[in-house]
Design a protein around this motif. Structure first.
Motif, PDB file in Angstrom:
ATOM      1  N   LYS A   1     -92.715  29.356  99.491  1.00  0.00           N
ATOM      2  CA  LYS A   1     -91.757  29.481 100.400  1.00  0.00           C
ATOM      3  C   LYS A   1     -90.484  28.294 100.775  1.00  0.00           C
ATOM      4  O   LYS A   1     -89.402  28.577 100.172  1.00  0.00           O
ATOM      5  N   SER A   2     -91.065  27.270 100.583  1.00  0.00           N
ATOM      6  CA  SER A   2     -90.504  25.879 101.094  1.00  0.00           C
ATOM      7  C   SER A   2     -89.580  25.748  99.547  1.00  0.00           C
ATOM      8  O   SER A   2     -88.580  25.092  99.674  1.00  0.00           O
ATOM      9  N   THR A   3     -90.216  25.983  98.503  1.00  0.00           N
ATOM     10  CA  THR A   3     -89.499  25.437  97.307  1.00  0.00           C
ATOM     11  C   THR A   3     -88.548  26.481  97.104  1.00  0.00           C
ATOM     12  O   THR A   3     -87.339  25.990  96.274  1.00  0.00           O
ATOM     13  N   THR A   4     -88.654  27.695  97.581  1.00  0.00           N
ATOM     14  CA  THR A   4     -87.417  28.607  97.420  1.00  0.00           C
ATOM     15  C   THR A   4     -86.270  28.087  98.227  1.00  0.00           C
ATOM     16  O   THR A   4     -85.074  28.067  97.779  1.00  0.00           O
ATOM     17  N   GLY A   5     -86.265  27.598  99.175  1.00  0.00           N
ATOM     18  CA  GLY A   5     -85.337  27.137 100.126  1.00  0.00           C
ATOM     19  C   GLY A   5     -84.865  25.758  99.471  1.00  0.00           C
ATOM     20  O   GLY A   5     -83.347  25.655  99.529  1.00  0.00           O
ATOM     21  N   LYS A   6     -85.626  24.916  99.078  1.00  0.00           N
ATOM     22  CA  LYS A   6     -84.970  23.667  98.319  1.00  0.00           C
ATOM     23  C   LYS A   6     -84.190  24.074  97.031  1.00  0.00           C
ATOM     24  O   LYS A   6     -83.131  23.501  96.636  1.00  0.00           O
TER      25      LYS A   6
ATOM     26  N   LYS B   1     -72.154  28.157 107.497  1.00  0.00           N
ATOM     27  CA  LYS B   1     -72.322  29.638 107.632  1.00  0.00           C
ATOM     28  C   LYS B   1     -73.838  29.901 107.421  1.00  0.00           C
ATOM     29  O   LYS B   1     -74.210  30.924 108.187  1.00  0.00           O
ATOM     30  N   LEU B   2     -74.455  29.235 106.865  1.00  0.00           N
ATOM     31  CA  LEU B   2     -76.056  29.381 106.316  1.00  0.00           C
ATOM     32  C   LEU B   2     -76.860  28.185 106.909  1.00  0.00           C
ATOM     33  O   LEU B   2     -76.514  27.273 106.352  1.00  0.00           O
ATOM     34  N   ILE B   3     -77.688  28.533 107.476  1.00  0.00           N
ATOM     35  CA  ILE B   3     -78.742  27.534 107.830  1.00  0.00           C
ATOM     36  C   ILE B   3     -80.198  27.736 107.448  1.00  0.00           C
ATOM     37  O   ILE B   3     -80.698  29.052 107.816  1.00  0.00           O
ATOM     38  N   ILE B   4     -80.891  26.963 106.615  1.00  0.00           N
ATOM     39  CA  ILE B   4     -82.209  27.260 106.147  1.00  0.00           C
ATOM     40  C   ILE B   4     -83.028  26.619 106.922  1.00  0.00           C
ATOM     41  O   ILE B   4     -83.217  25.240 106.920  1.00  0.00           O
ATOM     42  N   ALA B   5     -84.060  26.995 107.504  1.00  0.00           N
ATOM     43  CA  ALA B   5     -85.147  26.645 108.716  1.00  0.00           C
ATOM     44  C   ALA B   5     -86.361  26.652 107.992  1.00  0.00           C
ATOM     45  O   ALA B   5     -87.040  27.848 107.808  1.00  0.00           O
TER      46      ALA B   5
ATOM     47  N   GLU C   1     -73.583  32.805 119.398  1.00  0.00           N
ATOM     48  CA  GLU C   1     -72.301  32.286 119.624  1.00  0.00           C
ATOM     49  C   GLU C   1     -71.275  31.868 118.384  1.00  0.00           C
ATOM     50  O   GLU C   1     -70.056  31.778 118.371  1.00  0.00           O
ATOM     51  N   PHE C   2     -72.179  31.165 117.264  1.00  0.00           N
ATOM     52  CA  PHE C   2     -71.356  30.589 116.061  1.00  0.00           C
ATOM     53  C   PHE C   2     -71.474  31.753 114.871  1.00  0.00           C
ATOM     54  O   PHE C   2     -71.016  31.270 113.671  1.00  0.00           O
ATOM     55  N   GLY C   3     -71.916  32.601 115.107  1.00  0.00           N
ATOM     56  CA  GLY C   3     -72.006  33.570 114.012  1.00  0.00           C
ATOM     57  C   GLY C   3     -72.745  33.048 112.626  1.00  0.00           C
ATOM     58  O   GLY C   3     -72.364  33.321 111.483  1.00  0.00           O
ATOM     59  N   LEU C   4     -73.931  32.287 112.983  1.00  0.00           N
ATOM     60  CA  LEU C   4     -74.727  31.943 112.028  1.00  0.00           C
ATOM     61  C   LEU C   4     -75.615  32.866 111.187  1.00  0.00           C
ATOM     62  O   LEU C   4     -76.107  34.039 111.668  1.00  0.00           O
ATOM     63  N   THR C   5     -75.963  32.578 110.029  1.00  0.00           N
ATOM     64  CA  THR C   5     -76.823  33.456 109.007  1.00  0.00           C
ATOM     65  C   THR C   5     -78.206  32.261 108.984  1.00  0.00           C
ATOM     66  O   THR C   5     -78.025  31.198 108.515  1.00  0.00           O
ATOM     67  N   TYR C   6     -79.379  32.985 108.863  1.00  0.00           N
ATOM     68  CA  TYR C   6     -80.617  32.138 108.767  1.00  0.00           C
ATOM     69  C   TYR C   6     -81.469  32.483 107.729  1.00  0.00           C
ATOM     70  O   TYR C   6     -81.547  33.898 107.615  1.00  0.00           O
ATOM     71  N   LEU C   7     -82.052  31.741 106.848  1.00  0.00           N
ATOM     72  CA  LEU C   7     -83.028  31.869 106.198  1.00  0.00           C
ATOM     73  C   LEU C   7     -84.367  31.084 106.817  1.00  0.00           C
ATOM     74  O   LEU C   7     -84.164  30.068 106.702  1.00  0.00           O
ATOM     75  N   PHE C   8     -85.126  32.063 107.570  1.00  0.00           N
ATOM     76  CA  PHE C   8     -86.415  31.343 108.313  1.00  0.00           C
ATOM     77  C   PHE C   8     -87.574  31.310 107.648  1.00  0.00           C
ATOM     78  O   PHE C   8     -88.079  32.586 107.274  1.00  0.00           O
ATOM     79  N   ILE C   9     -88.161  30.260 107.203  1.00  0.00           N
ATOM     80  CA  ILE C   9     -88.949  30.143 106.449  1.00  0.00           C
ATOM     81  C   ILE C   9     -90.491  29.590 107.281  1.00  0.00           C
ATOM     82  O   ILE C   9     -90.336  28.790 108.215  1.00  0.00           O
TER      83      ILE C   9
END
Length: 323
Positions: free
Chosen positions: A55-60, A175-179, A204-212
């Protein structure tokens, strides 16, 4: 119709290992072995699975903090795996990361104000006064106060430090935040506060998340769609409602059966899997899950199933549904 913000296609990350004695072949650890998913604007895509599944390797790898051996990462229509490091610095304005450990990710020798201001110094043309105002604004946005800017990370609680990390991630209006396991180091009561903050900021800010995360209840709370990973591949994917109400893959069923529920009617009979997850350095042939699967057939031992749509955007990689 929602537009895709991020498309990950056949992403692979392999780490070479030392050659075995008297062996001519160099083995590799297949940390990610062909991951595919799409994240649409203003949605939260949850990535869940056991520790060590990739999972984390995918985000990185998406952020190119780890270079993939093959695959496409298409962000805003551009394959960022094909651009230079210099061009990648511009992309980082739109892609930010929230780390698992809020203390380890903050320089203890810098004040919170300086930590949040740092990306503004590097990536904006704001004056010192404008940067100071921006820092104060970001602290207020994440539920802290402007006077906290002069304090150091050790003066904050774990939840407050994670709020600082979120403020820093927001500094450049991404635009995108990886958590990456963004709440796993926090107390349960603080987890809910941070999750609610993330949802509020998304609106509020129209964010998109990849939540791991490895925590099924956390992923269910915040995600719109979910991908389940096992040994470097996504083996099931769908909306959180379809996945939690009717998991199809035997691994997903076992994973969800272990999740506790307060309501008696929602409790499921526990499916206990045999053995441990195989090593990514020596994955089983065929379906990687077959040595632990309670529904495995002879085909599972030789043929790797493809991730296929079984209806209503629900995808599963299992021979039980791929006929």
């Amino acid at each position: 119709m929602k537009m895709p913000l991020l498309e990950v296609k056949d992403l692979k990350v392999h780490f070479p290992t030392d050659k075995e004695f008297l062996s001519k072949e160099e083995s590799v650890v297949k940390a990610i072995d062909g991951v595919n998913f799409t994240i649409y604007e203003n949605e939260t895509f949850g990535l869940v699975g056991e520790s060590g599944c990739g999972k984390s390797t995918t985000g990185k790898a998406i952020l190119r903090l780890i270079e993939p051996v093959i695959g496409e990462v298409i962000f805003k229509g551009k394959d960022i795996n094909k651009i230079s490091r210099q061009e990648m610095r511009k992309v980082y304005k739109d892609m930010q990361l929230i780390f698992q450990d809020p203390y380890a990710s903050l320089n203890p020798r810098m004040t919170v104000g300086k930590l949040i201001e740092e990306p503004l110094i590097v990536n904006s043309n704001l004056t010192p006064n404008e940067r100071k105002e921006r820092v104060a604004e970001l602290l207020e946005v994440v539920g802290l106060n402007a006077y906290h800017a002069s304090r150091y990370p050790h003066e904050f609680s774990g939840g407050q430090r994670q709020r600082v990390g979120i403020a820093r991630a927001l500094a450049l209006n991404p635009k995108l935040i990886i958590a990456d396991e963004a709440v796993s180091a926090l107390d349960v009561s603080i987890q809910s506060q941070v999750l609610n903050l993330l949802r509020k900021l998304q609106r509020e800010f129209g964010l998109t998340y990849l939540f791991i995360s490895h925590d099924l209840s956390v992923v269910k709370h915040i995600s719109d769609r979910i991908g389940v990973m096992y040994l470097g591949r996504i083996i099931e994917q769908g909306t959180k409602h379809s996945l939690y109400e009717k998991p199809l893959h035997p691994y997903t069923q076992a994973l969800f059966s272990a999740s506790p529920s307060i309501k008696a009617e929602n409790r499921k009979e526990r499916i206990v899997l045999k053995g441990d997850m195989p090593s990514p350095a020596n994955p089983p042939k065929g379906c990687a899950f077959h040595p632990r699967c309670f529904a495995a057939t002879s085909k599972c031992k030789t043929v790797q199933p493809e991730l296929r749509d079984v209806g209503d955007g629900h995808y599963v990689a299992c021979h039980l549904y791929n006929e």
